[in-house]
Motif scaffolding. Structure first.
Motif, mmCIF file in Angstrom:
data_model
loop_
_atom_site.group_PDB
_atom_site.id
_atom_site.type_symbol
_atom_site.label_atom_id
_atom_site.label_comp_id
_atom_site.label_asym_id
_atom_site.label_seq_id
_atom_site.Cartn_x
_atom_site.Cartn_y
_atom_site.Cartn_z
ATOM 1 N N UNK A 1 114.834 -12.134 70.619
ATOM 2 C CA UNK A 1 116.077 -11.439 70.218
ATOM 3 C C UNK A 1 117.463 -11.914 71.143
ATOM 4 N N UNK A 2 117.592 -12.532 70.928
ATOM 5 C CA UNK A 2 118.974 -13.229 72.008
ATOM 6 C C UNK A 2 119.939 -13.043 71.419
ATOM 7 N N UNK A 3 120.424 -12.319 69.576
ATOM 8 C CA UNK A 3 121.716 -12.183 69.764
ATOM 9 C C UNK A 3 122.111 -10.420 70.560
ATOM 10 N N UNK A 4 120.828 -10.033 71.247
ATOM 11 C CA UNK A 4 121.444 -9.034 72.045
ATOM 12 C C UNK A 4 122.654 -9.646 72.845
ATOM 13 N N UNK A 5 122.273 -10.682 73.485
ATOM 14 C CA UNK A 5 122.181 -11.206 74.205
ATOM 15 C C UNK A 5 124.353 -12.271 73.633
ATOM 16 N N UNK A 6 124.285 -12.932 72.699
ATOM 17 C CA UNK A 6 124.849 -13.966 72.188
ATOM 18 C C UNK A 6 124.937 -13.177 71.073
ATOM 19 N N UNK B 1 120.774 -20.912 71.227
ATOM 20 C CA UNK B 1 120.639 -21.555 69.894
ATOM 21 C C UNK B 1 118.974 -21.203 69.521
ATOM 22 N N UNK B 2 118.345 -20.436 70.136
ATOM 23 C CA UNK B 2 117.493 -19.962 69.709
ATOM 24 C C UNK B 2 117.144 -18.230 69.568
ATOM 25 N N UNK B 3 115.896 -18.174 68.734
ATOM 26 C CA UNK B 3 115.665 -17.118 68.160
ATOM 27 C C UNK B 3 116.396 -16.109 67.166
ATOM 28 N N UNK B 4 117.054 -14.707 67.247
ATOM 29 C CA UNK B 4 118.046 -13.797 66.292
ATOM 30 C C UNK B 4 119.305 -14.616 66.380
ATOM 31 N N UNK B 5 119.951 -14.451 67.591
ATOM 32 C CA UNK B 5 121.213 -15.295 67.224
ATOM 33 C C UNK B 5 121.261 -16.454 66.743
ATOM 34 N N UNK B 6 120.465 -17.654 66.349
ATOM 35 C CA UNK B 6 120.645 -18.658 65.437
ATOM 36 C C UNK B 6 119.824 -19.112 64.624
ATOM 37 N N UNK B 7 119.415 -17.759 64.268
ATOM 38 C CA UNK B 7 119.171 -17.795 62.749
ATOM 39 C C UNK B 7 119.020 -18.092 61.484
#
Lengths: 187, 154
Positions: B136-141, B53-59
């Protein structure tokens, strides 16, 4: 993990620090509103109980507010230690939260909940005292207006003076401990 | 309409919050660097663990939540979360143009730190540097939560 994260926010001092800090916020003041029974009510609790105050609205159908149940949980935790806490919500939606309508939804959350409503002018005095902004976000075609509004919880003493303010993202137990730090040990 | 329903879903999960902007007494001047986060999703865990819930995944979710009044926080590099009460001239804790523009961004700020009841509050005097989204948390989540992006979004 969440507990670890919460610890980062809350730190280790907890309620003990509550007694040592001067309140850094100019908050609170006199107001006169009407509760769900039609009785006039001010910032003071008639029985002198400490009060946990929130600005919100009771009759919204779309929004499952997290804060009102959180307040109820805090009261229940403290009640378990024989410490009575008055729960108070001042409406930001007086058109729907009338004297007749504000009580039942709150009673479903906690039987002791006090709902306060009033005229726009009466309510504005309370909003101004606590720096609360409200904004109608949009109108849900099925259930009516949806508001954004002040989110802080305010701990008031029995006379209505603000003791502290609390973000409503803390666990109920943590809020209960902080409240207890102000109102004294249970029992 | 669709956006309204998605927004309502966020609000239902998050509750509409706008922090008051009280007057302040003493505080300590600080320089901090960290990410502007959505405090509700970060602490509640309803959308996943802190990493999701931080970074790009949660933007996108952070934007929805801020628009709905969820208070933003600054997740500092040491892991401390500061509840943001104001950013420069925007005396809102959520939903303002500045708060929306900085959602999920890593920023360096100069401001005043207030501590009460063991909680950390921050009034940002100046955003010294805005490094945009860095995590860039969307890479993982992927998108967290997936319904943050409406199905009919272009």
């Amino acid at each position: 993990m969440i507990r670890l994260v919460a610890a980062c926010l809350v730190g280790l001092t907890g309620a003990a620090q509550a007694e040592s800090d001067a309140l850094p916020f100019a908050l609170g003041g006199d107001f006169s509103l009407t509760d769900q029974s039609g009785m006039a009510r001010t910032q003071a609790d008639p029985e002198g109980l400490p009060q946990l105050l929130f600005f919100g609205y009771a009759n919204c159908q779309e929004i499952c507010s997290a804060t009102l149940p959180l307040m109820a949980d805090v009261a229940d935790i403290l009640a378990g230690g024989d410490l009575d806490l008055r729960l108070v919500m001042i409406t930001v939606d007086p058109a729907r939260d009338t004297v007749a309508d504000i009580g039942p939804p709150l009673a479903r959350i906690h039987p002791g909940f006090i709902g306060l409503t009033g005229t726009e002018a009466e309510l504005q005095i309370a909003y101004d005292a606590f720096g609360v902004d409200r904004e109608e976000l949009f109108v849900d075609p099925e259930h009516g207006p949806v508001f954004a509004h002040g989110s802080m919880l305010y701990l008031l003493d029995g006379a209505g003076a603000v003791q502290t303010l609390l973000p409503p993202i803390l666990p109920a137990g943590q809020i209960a401990r902080i409240v207890q730090g102000y109102v004294g040990p249970a029992g | 309409m669709r956006h309204n329903r998605v927004f309502a879903a966020f609000l239902a999960l998050s509750s509409p919050f706008l922090l008051a902007a009280p007057a302040f007494a003493e505080g300590q001047r600080v320089q901090l660097r960290g990410e502007i986060i959505d405090t509700w999703c970060y602490f509640s865990g309803v959308m996943g663990g802190p990493e999701a819930v931080v970074g790009s995944a949660h933007h996108t979710c952070a934007l929805w939540c801020s628009a709905g009044g969820i208070p933003v926080g600054l997740l500092a590099e040491d892991g401390t979360v500061y509840m943001v009460l104001q950013i420069e001239d925007s005396d809102e804790s959520a939903g303002g143009d500045t708060q929306m523009r900085l959602a999920s961004h890593v920023v360096s700020v100069d401001g005043m730190h207030y501590e009460r009841d063991g909680l950390n509050y921050l009034v940002v005097s100046e955003v010294v540097q805005d490094d945009d989204i860095q995590v860039l948390s969307h890479d993982d989540f992927g998108v967290v939560p997936p319904f943050a992006v409406p199905e009919d979004a272009p």
